[in-house]
Design an enzyme around this catalytic site. Structure first.
Site, short mmCIF file in Angstrom:
data_model
loop_
_atom_site.label_atom_id
_atom_site.label_comp_id
_atom_site.label_asym_id
_atom_site.label_seq_id
_atom_site.Cartn_x
_atom_site.Cartn_y
_atom_site.Cartn_z
N PHE A 146 1.95 -37.04 -18.22
CA PHE A 146 1.74 -35.94 -17.28
C PHE A 146 2.70 -34.82 -17.66
O PHE A 146 3.92 -34.95 -17.51
CB PHE A 146 1.97 -36.34 -15.83
CG PHE A 146 1.68 -35.19 -14.89
CD1 PHE A 146 0.39 -34.94 -14.47
CD2 PHE A 146 2.69 -34.35 -14.45
CE1 PHE A 146 0.10 -33.85 -13.63
CE2 PHE A 146 2.42 -33.27 -13.62
CZ PHE A 146 1.12 -33.03 -13.21
N ASP A 233 10.07 -33.99 -22.90
CA ASP A 233 9.76 -33.38 -21.61
C ASP A 233 10.66 -34.02 -20.56
O ASP A 233 10.38 -35.12 -20.07
CB ASP A 233 8.29 -33.60 -21.27
CG ASP A 233 7.90 -32.98 -19.93
OD1 ASP A 233 8.80 -32.64 -19.14
OD2 ASP A 233 6.69 -32.86 -19.66
N LYS A 274 12.12 -27.91 -12.84
CA LYS A 274 12.40 -28.53 -11.55
C LYS A 274 13.85 -28.33 -11.10
O LYS A 274 14.22 -27.28 -10.61
CB LYS A 274 12.00 -30.00 -11.57
CG LYS A 274 10.48 -30.21 -11.71
CD LYS A 274 10.09 -31.64 -11.47
CE LYS A 274 8.60 -31.89 -11.75
NZ LYS A 274 7.70 -31.20 -10.82
#
Length: 426
Positions: A146, A233, A274
């Protein structure tokens, strides 16, 4: 006019249902305020936040230092675009590259934007440095990944809900099983046009799928051997979430260096987002050394808001909080305690099949099918008992509280979770 607090949760839920696109399925709670590890709904009920906005709020809700940095900058200068220099971006870039041990950073806003940025840099490097023929570069990804929901990213996703009826899809990606170094080497060995390998150190959305302890190190070794860019990531796993500053260095025996940079399995391209902003403003970044980043020239990639003054000030404050409050060490300690307590519960449970994770990114696998609503019903019951969490992949519940949580608060949360699970035991 009635105040927001005088209105029922249904009022706000109905507004979203009527006027908003139905692209999310939220838990039925309407939040109004947050502080530290707690949030409050519009009726004043207090909850422990055990999702942290998918790990964006690692520093806790409305951390005063981060909020103050945002307010101060918002009152001074908000946006210049990159048409001009500003007095915040350069210092931020110096701070960020030093903090993580890279030469250069390309600032963006959202996680998906940062992933797209890394893919573009990787492809350009492949043609201009590695010497792959134009249009022939391939990037290897993992099943169950994801990385966002842009058109390019869903092109290499095997999440049918995210993919179906959004084609045609972008070419140039090869998917292999996650946590399988043999499959990775086979692709590298059999295809000379491999430019990069994009991977999550822990697959969060897939259910906190935690790979073998030596996986990241072996990935790094293979990428170096075959001259392939290792793209990590760390949008969800980075910024202390897993007990180290970055998850790629989480298995190193060093107790100090790993808090500052990825010395264990250092990626060629590091993607952050984030918690880079403490959850108060969209901030993302791609970091790399000069040998990789030098392929980007003016006009080839950018964003009006990327690297704006507010984002720069907020990100510096957010990272200072992580360091000053020892959040990586706290996540490591409390994560170990959480898994110990949940594994104790597991021994006598018929509803919990597995506990897994690292630091304060953990999950329990519910003993039911992905198509069942058991995990959802457990999360609704947890809400009723004062703790907010959310299922993923149907039968998995992710637990990721803010890293400012204390041991006493964690044990209180464990008690709530175990008490709630008891009602679903056979």
């Amino acid at each position: 006019m009635a105040t927001a607090s005088a209105k029922t949760p249904d009022h706000f839920i109905n507004l979203e249902q009527q006027y908003g696109a139905h692209n999310y399925h939220p838990l039925p709670v309407v939040l109004q305020r947050g502080e530290g590890v707690y949030v409050w709904d519009v009726e004043g009920k207090q909850y422990y936040d055990f999702l942290s906005a998918y790990s964006a709020v690692n520093q806790g809700h409305c951390h005063p230092k981060i909020i103050q940095a945002m307010v101060n900058q918002a009152q001074t200068l908000t946006l210049t675009s990159r048409a001009f220099y500003n007095d915040q971006l350069g210092p931020y870039e110096q701070f960020l590259t030093s903090y993580f041990g890279f030469d250069k950073v390309l600032p963006m806003n959202t996680g998906a934007e940062a992933v797209e940025t890394a893919l573009k840099i990787c492809r350009k490097w492949a043609y201009e440095v590695k010497g792959i023929a134009e249009q022939q570069a391939q990037i290897v990804v993992c099943d169950g990944n994801f990385h966002g929901r842009t058109t390019t990213i869903i092109s290499f996703s095997n999440d049918t809900n995210a993919r179906t009826n959004f084609g045609p899809y972008t070419q140039g990606f090869i998917a292999i099983p996650y946590d399988d170094v043999d499959a990775l080497e086979h692709v590298f060995k059999s295809n000379p046009n491999i430019a990069g390998f994009l991977v999550e150190p822990i697959q969060g959305e897939a259910g906190v799928y935690t790979p073998a302890e030596d996986y990241m190190l072996r990935v790094k070794e293979l990428c170096t051997k075959y001259n392939v860019l290792f793209i990590a990531d760390e949008i969800q796993t980075g910024i202390a979430r897993t007990g180290s500053l970055l998850a790629v260095c989480g298995n190193c025996s060093c107790e100090n260096a790993c808090e500052r940079q990825a010395t264990y399995a250092r990626p060629d391209l590091l993607i952050l987002g984030k918690a880079l902003s403490g959850g108060v403003y969209p901030v993302s970044a791609v970091l790399a050394d000069e040998a990789v980043m030098q392929v980007i020239h003016p006009g080839q990639h950018g964003s009006t808001f990327g690297g704006n003054p507010i984002a720069a000030a907020v990100a510096v404050a957010s990272l200072e909080v992580v360091q000053d409050e020892n959040l990586a060490q706290n996540a490591r300690k409390l994560g170990k305690l959480f898994r110990e307590k949940m594994n104790e519960y597991l021994q006598g449970s018929s509803i919990v099949r597995l506990v897994r994770g690292k630091g304060l990114l953990n999950a329990i696998v519910i003993n039911d099918t992905e198509e069942s609503d058991t995990a959802w019903n457990i999360c609704v019951a947890l809400k009723d008992n004062g703790l907010l969490a959310k299922p993923t992949h149907g039968n998995i519940i992710r637990f990721a509280p803010p890293l400012v949580m204390t041991e006493a608060q964690l044990l209180d949360c464990v008690a709530i979770i175990c008490k709630t699970l008891q009602h679903f035991e056979n």
